[in-house]
Enzyme design. Structure first.
Site, PDB file in Angstrom:
ATOM      1  N   GLY A 104       1.082  -1.212  -0.071  1.00 17.11           N
ATOM      2  CA  GLY A 104      -0.390   0.322  -0.029  1.00 17.11           C
ATOM      3  C   GLY A 104       1.043   0.971   0.136  1.00 17.11           C
ATOM      4  O   GLY A 104       1.642   1.383  -0.079  1.00 17.11           O
ATOM      5  N   GLY A 109       0.563  -5.272   0.676  1.00 21.94           N
ATOM      6  CA  GLY A 109       0.491  -5.320   0.257  1.00 21.94           C
ATOM      7  C   GLY A 109      -0.809  -5.943  -0.884  1.00 21.94           C
ATOM      8  O   GLY A 109      -1.020  -6.886  -1.932  1.00 21.94           O
ATOM      9  N   GLU A 131       6.154  -4.219   8.035  1.00 22.60           N
ATOM     10  CA  GLU A 131       5.561  -3.352   8.410  1.00 22.60           C
ATOM     11  C   GLU A 131       5.829  -2.860   9.681  1.00 22.60           C
ATOM     12  O   GLU A 131       5.999  -2.215  10.747  1.00 22.60           O
ATOM     13  CB  GLU A 131       4.038  -3.886   8.447  1.00 22.60           C
ATOM     14  CG  GLU A 131       2.955  -4.319   7.255  1.00 22.60           C
ATOM     15  CD  GLU A 131       2.858  -5.125   6.115  1.00 22.60           C
ATOM     16  OE1 GLU A 131       3.194  -5.281   5.358  1.00 22.60           O
ATOM     17  OE2 GLU A 131       4.105  -5.993   7.333  1.00 22.60           O
ATOM     18  N   ASP A 149      -0.998  -6.092   7.897  1.00 24.59           N
ATOM     19  CA  ASP A 149      -2.346  -6.584   8.297  1.00 24.59           C
ATOM     20  C   ASP A 149      -2.709  -6.814   6.619  1.00 24.59           C
ATOM     21  O   ASP A 149      -2.062  -8.081   6.289  1.00 24.59           O
ATOM     22  CB  ASP A 149      -2.537  -5.176   7.564  1.00 24.59           C
ATOM     23  CG  ASP A 149      -2.154  -4.530   5.997  1.00 24.59           C
ATOM     24  OD1 ASP A 149      -1.244  -4.939   5.868  1.00 24.59           O
ATOM     25  OD2 ASP A 149      -3.496  -3.889   6.510  1.00 24.59           O
TER      26      ASP A 149
END
Length: 357
Positions: A75, A124, A147, A155
């Protein structure tokens, strides 16, 4: 979410390309200068295409990149940080809600999804690929969930798929952000097949030309070996593209698996550190140094999230992750981590707390 979703502008400069060829849907990520870092319009465009194809008689959906350097770098976290600094919580909320909706759609899609992961695939990018049926890697593949190095947490459903990897591998990957090559990806199960990079563009055509042949068989034929049995049993054979197909025996993670399971199977972060200290190996020392360099807040969040994710469904994991984004992206560690790694790139973040002990 029950609130109305804000209108989403289409991706600029054709950042997501879609078409259907002989019963095969194709989605190409086309934001090469940003290594296909995902924006809300890009995620929405992918979701829209997959939604339209749910009721279409397709043989398969291929998800790939126009950039040989990257499948998807994750992302666009610099944009998320900018939103947080500007107080625009709605924009970030919309991004994560749209992304996680797409992750669930991929996992539940009635048409088999084949991701061609050539080059970098992080964060992502794994959300686009891991929830699908087939994850094809090449000799150029690099996978990671990095992350905790930017003050965030794994996530995109990682709290569901990481705890389901063999042994304690998922906890190790989530906490350290360790980068996997093709052999590691196959060893862990994050990848399902290997195809040499110089043959990766043949996959879509092969699927289109052989609609009656199982996808697994087509991918194994392109791999040039007798599937996973050949990967596990023999070294030195080459794929049809002249590139040695990786074997499990070549996995760096396999070489440290016993120590990894011992350390990261500990029930607490303190326990993990204690086990690493007790091992006193070069791998353990490097791993401790990695943990020490990452956000203490992120390590705590990640450990708790992955532990809870063992008993949650994918949708429950995505819901829990969405709740966490709302507070995490406003935290000092996230703002500082993204600054240090992605904005200023000095890689010297000043975390809010020195350690977790």
């Amino acid at each position: 979410m029950t609130a109305a979703t804000p209108a989403i502008e289409p991706p600029t400069a054709d950042e997501v390309l879609t078409d259907v060829h002989q019963g095969v849907g194709r989605i190409l990520l086309n934001r090469p200068r940003a290594l296909n870092a995902l924006t809300t319009p890009m995620v929405a465009a992918i979701d829209e295409a997959l939604a339209a194809w749910e009721s279409t008689p397709l043989t398969a959906v291929v998800l790939a990149s126009t950039n040989p350097k990257a499948f998807c770098a994750g992302g666009d976290m610099r944009a998320i940080r900018a939103n947080a600094l500007a107080g625009d919580t709605e924009a970030s909320e919309n991004f994560f809600a749209t992304e996680y909706r797409l992750n669930a759609r991929i996992a539940e899609h009635p048409v088999p999804i084949v991701s061609l992961i050539d080059g970098i695939c992080m964060g992502g990018g794994l959300g686009l690929s891991i929830h699908g049926d087939y994850r094809v890697v090449t000799e150029n593949t690099i996978l990671a969930m990095p992350e905790t190095a930017i003050g965030f947490f794994p996530d995109i459903g990682a709290s569901h798929f990481l705890p389901r990897l063999p042994g304690a591998i998922g906890m190790y990957l989530g906490l350290t952000g360790h980068r996997l090559d093709a052999a590691d990806a196959l060893y862990t199960g994050l990848a399902t097949h290997f195809v040499p990079a110089n043959r990766i563009d043949e996959v879509t055509e092969a699927l289109a030309d052989n609609a009656a042949t199982p996808i697994d068989t087509i991918l194994k034929d392109l791999e040039g070996r007798e599937g996973r049995e050949g990967r596990e049993g023999r070294e030195g054979r080459e794929g049809l593209g002249g590139i040695p197909a990786p074997s499990v025996a070549g996995s760096k993670l396999a070489a440290v698996r016993a120590d990894l399971d011992r350390a990261f199977g500990a029930p607490t972060l303190d326990g993990i550190r204690q086990e690493l200290h007790a091992l006193a190996t070069p791998w353990a020392a490097r791993t401790l140094a990695t943990l020490d360099a990452h956000s203490p807040q992120s390590l705590e969040i990640t450990h708790a999230l992955l532990t809870a994710g063992r008993t949650r469904t994918l949708r429950e994991c995505l819901a829990a992750e969405l709740l966490l984004t709302r507070t995490t992206i406003r935290s000092p560690d996230f703002l500082e981590g993204v600054r240090a790694v992605l904005v200023d790139k000095d890689r010297t973040p000043a975390w809010q707390r020195a350690d977790t002990q």
